[in-house]
Design a protein around this motif. Structure first.
Motif, PDB file in Angstrom:
ATOM      1  N   GLU A 169      -1.242 -25.940  26.854  1.00 46.56           N
ATOM      2  CA  GLU A 169      -1.302 -27.104  27.602  1.00 46.56           C
ATOM      3  C   GLU A 169      -0.172 -28.125  26.887  1.00 46.56           C
ATOM      4  O   GLU A 169       0.209 -29.118  27.411  1.00 46.56           O
ATOM      5  N   VAL A 170      -0.084 -28.033  25.595  1.00 47.00           N
ATOM      6  CA  VAL A 170       0.411 -29.009  24.777  1.00 47.00           C
ATOM      7  C   VAL A 170       2.167 -28.565  25.102  1.00 47.00           C
ATOM      8  O   VAL A 170       2.861 -29.880  25.132  1.00 47.00           O
ATOM      9  N   LEU A 171       2.454 -27.531  25.524  1.00 46.66           N
ATOM     10  CA  LEU A 171       3.829 -27.382  25.856  1.00 46.66           C
ATOM     11  C   LEU A 171       4.423 -28.148  27.177  1.00 46.66           C
ATOM     12  O   LEU A 171       5.671 -28.207  27.371  1.00 46.66           O
ATOM     13  N   GLU A 172       3.397 -28.403  28.052  1.00 42.33           N
ATOM     14  CA  GLU A 172       3.642 -28.986  29.250  1.00 42.33           C
ATOM     15  C   GLU A 172       3.547 -30.462  29.214  1.00 42.33           C
ATOM     16  O   GLU A 172       3.527 -31.422  30.265  1.00 42.33           O
ATOM     17  N   ALA A 173       3.055 -31.064  27.932  1.00 47.61           N
ATOM     18  CA  ALA A 173       2.857 -32.487  27.752  1.00 47.61           C
ATOM     19  C   ALA A 173       3.994 -33.440  27.876  1.00 47.61           C
ATOM     20  O   ALA A 173       5.040 -33.083  27.212  1.00 47.61           O
ATOM     21  N   ASP A 174       3.872 -34.674  28.578  1.00 49.49           N
ATOM     22  CA  ASP A 174       4.826 -35.572  28.412  1.00 49.49           C
ATOM     23  C   ASP A 174       4.591 -36.269  27.248  1.00 49.49           C
ATOM     24  O   ASP A 174       5.722 -36.818  26.611  1.00 49.49           O
ATOM     25  N   VAL A 175       3.546 -36.561  26.711  1.00 46.38           N
ATOM     26  CA  VAL A 175       3.372 -37.439  25.424  1.00 46.38           C
ATOM     27  C   VAL A 175       2.039 -36.540  24.741  1.00 46.38           C
ATOM     28  O   VAL A 175       1.116 -36.100  25.273  1.00 46.38           O
ATOM     29  N   ILE A 176       2.519 -36.308  23.438  1.00 46.83           N
ATOM     30  CA  ILE A 176       1.359 -35.727  22.607  1.00 46.83           C
ATOM     31  C   ILE A 176       0.934 -36.801  21.510  1.00 46.83           C
ATOM     32  O   ILE A 176       1.343 -37.486  21.053  1.00 46.83           O
ATOM     33  N   LEU A 177      -0.653 -36.871  21.541  1.00 51.02           N
ATOM     34  CA  LEU A 177      -1.242 -37.768  20.729  1.00 51.02           C
ATOM     35  C   LEU A 177      -1.896 -36.999  19.698  1.00 51.02           C
ATOM     36  O   LEU A 177      -2.701 -36.174  19.810  1.00 51.02           O
ATOM     37  N   HIS A 178      -1.174 -37.068  18.516  1.00 47.11           N
ATOM     38  CA  HIS A 178      -1.841 -36.242  17.189  1.00 47.11           C
ATOM     39  C   HIS A 178      -2.729 -37.156  16.420  1.00 47.11           C
ATOM     40  O   HIS A 178      -2.368 -38.274  16.014  1.00 47.11           O
TER      41      HIS A 178
END
Length: 345
Positions: A169-178
């Motif tokens: 799912e992370v690969l398709e994210a526009d923004v990542i919240l770490h």
């Protein structure tokens, strides 16, 4: 121990399958080591090996068969998830994915942002199953927020492989919240571990995803430390490139809600940074196209032309522009070009 915890936390069929696959893969590696002494037994005659050899081969075949069946079931899950992602890519909502070390507060933040009731507790791997919810930002922009499994240091390769369907799912994210637990004494080491696992998954700076680092659990910091981190976050946010290595920091507390207004503002800023003001000329009778633009873009103006058509000027990103052209067949241009096109028509 990790596998036992995973087994207790998994709730959905996908989560159970992923844990079972990781467990069997681990058992197979242990089987090879624990039966080594029997592989040296060569009792029997002719082509028959000893009883020890026959038993280990039988156990290997049983495990291999179970592993193959689980992989096939997970591949079906993967295909289904790929189709779901393909549908979401055609939807107007961008995807924002939460990642982070286990127990960093991702699910608490997810619940705070969405009003959901995902399990959140002071436990390792409280979240194993992917959860997605729609969230409206203060400006009205709607996004899809995705919670993911937490990471640990030296995450075994078998576990990364088993949970890949979820983590993709992370690969398709526009923004990542770490999400980071900045009150933890090992917060910097945990950050390095998360970046390492993301690299294994294929998430890299050159992919163009934007990254916000949520410095969570500010409420647990002494006031002096909190003031220093707050000042540092504000200073760095102005110049940060918004990448994995140079993320935009936001000091926050998912528990108390501190800093979430700033977080929402940064998410919106990243999502609209690439938006441009463009125009499109629509002939009479294109009410559906006009309605689509009003629902999914920021409409600046709509001018009726002499023939009953309309030139619509909007602010939008490349994703929305492509979706509109694919669905309705009209391309965006500058305002002057759009007006000239209507006159020629």
């Amino acid at each position: 121990m990790i596998l036992e915890i995973f087994g207790e936390r998994a709730q959905t069929r996908e989560g159970v399958l992923q844990v079972a696959l990781a467990h069997l893969t681990y058992q197979r590696s242990r089987l090879v080591r624990s039966w080594t002494h029997l592989e040296r037994q060569r009792g029997g005659a002719g082509f028959l090996g000893g009883p020890g050899e026959r038993q280990i081969e039988a156990d290997r075949r049983v495990l291999a068969g179970k592993i193959d069946r689980l992989k096939a079931q997970l591949e079906e899950v993967r295909r289904t998830r790929t189709l779901q992602r393909a549908k979401r890519s055609k939807a107007p909502q961008p995807v924002v994915a939460l990642v982070g070390y286990t127990n960093a507060g991702k699910s608490t933040l997810f619940n705070r942002l969405t009003g959901a009731e995902v399990m959140s507790a002071d436990l390792l791997f409280a979240t194993l199953d992917p959860t997605m919810r729609k969230v409206d930002l203060p400006s009205g922009t709607r996004v899809i927020l995705s919670d993911t499994v937490g990471f640990i240091s030296d995450l075994p390769t078998t576990l990364v492989a088993a949970f890949r369907a979820t983590l993709e799912e992370v690969l398709e994210a526009d923004v990542i919240l770490h999400v980071r637990d900045v009150a933890h004494e090992e917060t910097d080491a945990q950050r390095a571990d998360v970046l390492s696992v993301l690299g294994e998954l294929g998430v890299h700076d050159e992919d163009g995803r934007r990254v916000i680092e949520v410095w969570n659990k500010a409420d647990l910091l002494p006031s002096a430390d909190r003031d220093v981190l707050s000042s540092t976050a504000r200073t760095r946010a102005d110049d940060a490139r918004g990448t994995l290595e140079d993320p935009i920091p936001v000091l926050a507390s998912a528990l108390t809600g501190e800093g979430l207004d700033t977080l929402f503002a940064e998410i919106e800023r990243l999502l609209t940074a690439e938006h441009r003001t463009r125009s499109v000329a629509l002939p009479p009778g294109e009410g559906a196209a006009l309605s689509w633009l009003h629902e999914r873009t920021d409409v600046v103006s709509a001018e009726t032309t002499d023939d009953g058509g309309v030139v619509v000027t909007v602010r939008l990103g490349a994703k929305e522009s492509g979706q509109f052209q694919e669905r309705f067949g009209y391309a965006f241009a500058t305002a002057e070009e759009a007006h000239r096109g209507r006159k020629r028509a």
